[in-house]
Enzyme design. Structure first.
Site, PDB file in Angstrom:
ATOM      1  N   LYS A 197       0.852  -1.059   0.097  1.00 40.10           N
ATOM      2  CA  LYS A 197      -0.047  -0.006   0.064  1.00 40.10           C
ATOM      3  C   LYS A 197       0.968   1.186   0.054  1.00 40.10           C
ATOM      4  CE  LYS A 197      -1.944  -0.723   4.000  1.00 40.10           C
ATOM      5  NZ  LYS A 197      -1.537  -1.924   4.333  1.00 40.10           N
ATOM      6  N   ARG A 216      -9.726   1.749   8.688  1.00 40.44           N
ATOM      7  CA  ARG A 216      -9.183   0.208   9.007  1.00 40.44           C
ATOM      8  C   ARG A 216     -10.311  -0.496   9.739  1.00 40.44           C
ATOM      9  NH1 ARG A 216      -3.432   1.089   9.005  1.00 40.44           N
ATOM     10  NH2 ARG A 216      -2.302  -0.872   9.006  1.00 40.44           N
ATOM     11  N   ARG A 248      11.055  -5.809   5.227  1.00 40.19           N
ATOM     12  CA  ARG A 248      11.083  -4.419   5.151  1.00 40.19           C
ATOM     13  C   ARG A 248      11.977  -3.414   5.974  1.00 40.19           C
ATOM     14  NH1 ARG A 248       4.966  -2.545   5.077  1.00 40.19           N
ATOM     15  NH2 ARG A 248       4.655  -2.964   6.876  1.00 40.19           N
ATOM     16  N   ARG A 253      11.091  -1.691  11.736  1.00 40.30           N
ATOM     17  CA  ARG A 253       9.907  -1.063  12.695  1.00 40.30           C
ATOM     18  C   ARG A 253       9.681  -2.295  13.668  1.00 40.30           C
ATOM     19  NH1 ARG A 253       5.224   0.556   8.873  1.00 40.30           N
ATOM     20  NH2 ARG A 253       3.991  -0.547  10.460  1.00 40.30           N
ATOM     21  N   ARG A 276      -1.361  -8.512  13.726  1.00 44.78           N
ATOM     22  CA  ARG A 276      -1.505  -7.563  12.625  1.00 44.78           C
ATOM     23  C   ARG A 276      -2.263  -8.066  11.629  1.00 44.78           C
ATOM     24  NH1 ARG A 276       3.597  -4.598  10.999  1.00 44.78           N
ATOM     25  NH2 ARG A 276       2.406  -3.252   9.874  1.00 44.78           N
TER      26      ARG A 276
HETATM   27  P1  AMP Z   1       0.733   0.824   9.038  1.00 46.44           P
HETATM   28  O1  AMP Z   1       2.101   1.963   9.188  1.00 46.44           O
HETATM   29  O2  AMP Z   1      -0.300   1.391   8.114  1.00 46.44           O
HETATM   30  O3  AMP Z   1       1.150  -0.644   8.974  1.00 46.44           O
HETATM   31  O4  AMP Z   1       0.278   1.020  10.600  1.00 46.44           O
HETATM   32  C1  AMP Z   1       0.782   0.819  11.842  1.00 46.44           C
HETATM   33  C2  AMP Z   1       0.157   0.493  12.857  1.00 46.44           C
HETATM   34  O5  AMP Z   1      -0.495   1.912  13.127  1.00 46.44           O
HETATM   35  C3  AMP Z   1      -1.121  -0.337  12.850  1.00 46.44           C
HETATM   36  O6  AMP Z   1      -0.698  -1.484  13.093  1.00 46.44           O
HETATM   37  C4  AMP Z   1      -2.197   0.189  13.937  1.00 46.44           C
HETATM   38  O7  AMP Z   1      -1.541  -0.026  15.221  1.00 46.44           O
HETATM   39  C5  AMP Z   1      -1.888   1.782  13.655  1.00 46.44           C
HETATM   40  N1  AMP Z   1      -2.785   2.140  12.751  1.00 46.44           N
HETATM   41  C6  AMP Z   1      -2.522   2.908  11.439  1.00 46.44           C
HETATM   42  N2  AMP Z   1      -3.571   3.386  11.014  1.00 46.44           N
HETATM   43  C7  AMP Z   1      -4.671   3.013  11.803  1.00 46.44           C
HETATM   44  C8  AMP Z   1      -6.016   3.065  11.875  1.00 46.44           C
HETATM   45  N3  AMP Z   1      -6.639   3.583  10.364  1.00 46.44           N
HETATM   46  N4  AMP Z   1      -6.707   2.834  12.712  1.00 46.44           N
HETATM   47  C9  AMP Z   1      -6.129   2.331  13.795  1.00 46.44           C
HETATM   48  N5  AMP Z   1      -4.757   1.834  13.828  1.00 46.44           N
HETATM   49  C10 AMP Z   1      -4.105   2.415  12.898  1.00 46.44           C
END
Ligand code: AMP
Length: 213
Positions: free
Chosen positions: A13, A88, A122, A155, A166
């Protein structure tokens, strides 16, 4: 052009959203990055977010909705944006729909076996947020960000143990959004199990008619 990009962790994404943002001159809004910025800047809200993120759980809807809507109210979003990592949950989608119309939801699909190696390989830049992969998309100099020269990191939540959580959260909370947006005729499914350029070309074909929007 107002877009949402959906997909499991590791589906690509962020990479594709950035390519679209660069090509069409729209902001790439990644809620994960907004939350990581809040953590780095030592905000109270960041501390709350961190406790969820480090366990691979979703940050509570109220926090994420508020942060995202605030970001979308900024001037640079007037002519469009691409949202990566939001919504999400169904609640996030519903509250977002009440305030914003979108043109398309791109759903990048990748088999689960591929996701694990994508995520654990990653490497991310903690400074400019550029994302690499040790094999598929390595930086020019190992461990160093091409864009800003910072040391790349794995990360905390990109480890296999946290990824399992996740992915479970993705199936339970986020996958129902595919039906929600299908009912509104907004979904375009893209096969994400190809190289970056091939996926980008498919997405380009799908969105090119939206360019004047
Ligand atoms: P990402 O960088 O998109 O993989 O997001 C990393 C983490 O941020 C996720 O595993 C969630 O803990 C949190 N997060 C990101 N976007 C959201 C969202 N829309 N709703 C809830 N938690 C989020």
């Amino acid at each position: 052009m107002k877009l949402i990009i959906l997909g499991a962790p590791g589906a690509g994404k962020g990479t594709q959203a950035q390519l679209i943002a660069d090509k069409y001159g729209i902001p790439h809004i990644a809620t994960g990055d907004i939350l990581r910025d809040a953590i780095q800047s030592g905000k109270m809200l960041g501390a709350t977010a961190r406790s969820f993120m480090e366990r691979g759980k979703l940050v509570p809807d109220e926090i994420v909705i508020e942060l995202t809507l605030r970001r979308l109210s900024q001037d640079d979003c007037k002519n469009g944006f691409i949202l990566d990592g939001f919504p999400r949950t169904l609640r996030q989608a519903k509250e977002f729909t009440e305030r914003h119309e979108i043109d398309m939801v791109i759903d990048i699909h990748v088999d689960e076996s591929v996701l694990i190696s994508r995520v654990t390989g990653r490497r991310s830049c903690p400074h400019c947020r550029e994302v690499y992969h040790v094999k598929i998309n390595p930086p020019r100099k190992e461990g160093i960000c091409d864009r800003c020269g910072f040391d790349l990191i794995l990360r905390d939540d990109d480890t296999e143990a946290i990824l399992t959580n996740r992915l479970r959260v993705f199936h339970e909370e986020t996958e129902p959004l595919i039906e929600y947006y299908s009912e509104r005729n907004l979904i375009q499914e893209i096969d994400g199990d190809r190289d970056i350029q091939a996926i980008q070309a498919s997405i380009d074909d799908t969105i090119s008619h939206l360019v004047k929007k």
